[in-house]
Design a protein around this motif. Sequence first.
Motif: not given
Length: 934
Positions: A712-715, A745-746, A765-766
Amino acid sequence: MKIKVMRIAFAILALLSISFTSPAQKGKIEGKITDSKTGNAISGVSVIVKETGKGIATDVDGRFVLNAEPGKKYTLTISSTNYESKEVTEVETGSDGIAHIDIALTPKTKTGEEVVVRSSTTARKESVNALISFQKNTNTVASVISAEAIRRSPDKNTGEVLKRTPGASIQEGRFIVIRGLADRYNQAMLNGILLTSTEPDRKTFSFDMIPASMIDNIIINKAFVPEYPGEWAGGLIQVNTKDIPTKNFFTIQAGTGFNAQTIGKDFYKDGQGGKTDWLGIDDGTRALPKDYTRKAEFDTLSPAAKAAIGKQMRNSWAPVKSNVPMNVSLQANGGFSTKVFGKNLGGILGINYNRSSKYLKLLNRYNNIDEFTYKVDTVNNYNDGKYQQDVTVGALGSLSLQLNARNKISVKSIVNVNTSNSVIQRAGNDFSRTDNQVKGSEFTFKENTFFTVQANGEHNIIKPLKFKWYGAFNILDGFIPDQRRILYSKKENTTDPYLLLISNSLSQQSGSRIYQSLSDYIYTGGGDLAYSFNAFKLNQTIKAGYMLQVKDRLYDAQLFANYLPASGNQALRALPADQVFAPANFGNGLDDKFGFDAIKGNTFRYLANTILNAGFVQLDNQFSNALRVVWGLRVENYDQLVGSVKKWDPRHFNSKVTDFLPGVNATYKIDNKTNLRLSGSQTVIRPELRELSFLNLYDFELNASVQGDPTLKRTKVSNLDLRYEIYPRAGEVINAGVFYKNFVNPIEQYFNGSGGGSSTINYINASKATSYGIEVEARKKLDFIKALKNFTFQANAAYIHSRVEDQAKKISRPMQGQSPYILNFGLLYDVEKYGLNATLLFNQIGERIYLVGDVQAGAPDVYEAPRPVLDLQIAKKILQKKAELRLNIADIINQKQYFYQNTNSKTSFQKDVDAYRFTRKFGTTYSLTFNYSL
């Protein structure tokens, strides 16, 4: 350890009650002086009682305390070199001898002519006016909840209080959603110190952990300013607990009540609870046997030795029918104010206890709907009954020392145990199985302990230079011992017996025992310097600060399960739940009796460490009497380690990221009653530790497993706000605003449904998302109509539109947790002369996505339907206004809560068309409370 802490709290309270019930004392007039333009506290202001000629100068916080006689009216004269003088009449000390009044002073005009402004006020009105004044003068877009508003609502904890604010709603009674953004997009602070997630499975703070009685006020920032943490996009919730009292006091409160859905009806509970369950604390009844030492040693044992340990565990697999007890609430609060070596010393100690029971009827159904034809194919159809008893035990203590007008030091501590003890009884169908008719139970004792101790200081080093510092140590202890699940199945519409759903493999779904523990240790420290100077013939301020927060987490889940050899034993499987796992039915793992073993896997344990270094520079510029701009930059360096410290371990995840977060907030005062605000900022949302771990646990209620994802990436979030505010007169406010947010990246949860308990909830992540909306708020006294002179109307509403887009994942829908509208209405009735007040409150949110469906697999989203909630409180002062009786009726309408999946292209709820994922009905709660001040 926990019991010891509570005993100490009770002992201290008993000692304090002796001093608080000493002979009657003189009354007090106390308050705070602020700048009407900026809202900043003003020190050194002269406050004189006209009738006595005695006075005092305000301290570093702009506060003052004056002696007075109870039950009398006074006139105050307020004066300062740089401000217009003010005379306040009709300041009345009530029967308790206290008058609270907060006053805003206007800077002198360029001519320097003396102007005396006369006004009148009462203590109760000012308790509301002060917070509205703060909202008017704050340096950003914010909403404020006063202690008076909290007292006048039926809300028991902070989570229930927060749903009354503009653009806010609550999920599951404790997780806040602001501006339609799910709880992960919000941040919490307690007395100015950053808090972290309280839940092992989600990024959120559980606001039901802080009792409403301990709160002084709540401020919800909706636009970012660099002096505050930058990890949020919906709202920054600042909860401030009570501080130094005006004089010694001791109050007690006792209440009882019931839920209409439980009283007089059968109630099921765990048959072998502990002696301290009533305190929300497990006494060791649910602990692992003494012969069990560590996982590694257990794994080396023979099947017979493992089964011997299984025999020692309590045989409690069948719910016991009982009568539900009445709800109970108890509170005791004491405070003192004295002088030590000529210095003002004050403190507060409060304890609270609340026990309530509820029954939830849960229709749990998963429908596999083809995304093109919307044809419903039911996989699961469960009718669950959840019997739950909630216990909250808490204590708050604070001690503040006013060294002089320039220096103040405070220490505050909170300990709170919040426990839910529940039994779920399941009956229904699982059509993915040959024997599709099922029945069973889950037993869960979930104990959360939150502890914090905080110290902070405020110092005026020299007149234009202020220094503030703070430090805190927090512990979050999550404990779920001996969570048990058992299921039976048989062929539908047959006379076949129910057989225990168990085989030669280990399963979390049936015949399992799970022990979970989560320990967070959080260390926070920081401070800031603020320097004031003149430019453009107006006051200017530059502020700079630093914060360090270190968090250590250890999570461990020990999973065990019973199994049968491949040959099976039908007779054994046919035994009822209270007999099937009797010690005599355990074998050596090779015969036809039950074996016992641990469910293997290193993903059931992880450690984590985060280090947040943050610094900021912020300018507060008054460019004219009308225009104020607060702007600056915050830099946050975040070092995050999850899973394992060993780089070769597949669980290992480590990232180091630096974010530059600018923020600009401009306020234009059109006149003394009207503000126009414009703000823009960049903020960030980081994945929570649980979301990055490989942990995979089965959720019985949702019939699905929750799986983390270390990729996962930060938003990153860009924010814009525009708001128009009108303050017609004291105690009134009207405002309207618009906002826009852009997400890169939500992070969201999505649900991948299938039968047999193999459904999963994952994190993704979208690529991007947007959210925009409009908010309106109004508080208006109705005294312009004679018949309604004692009424006040308050309302707030929000309309929000959001969209998540990702072409690769075929996503185009609203954001998870987002509601298209939020409504809050309130009607307040108050006759101060007779000590009578009543409050009627209404809340409703629009449909929102509860679980995101896996579109590529053809699973639709699960929505939560709108549900109106109406609450009433009636309170009456008695016994010369030293006591109060309060009647609360919560959730009067008691409408069923529906979680549904659309069977056509409409996302709005169609009761007779849509398929239900599950439903809940909470029942109306009635309570009567008696409060007495000694």
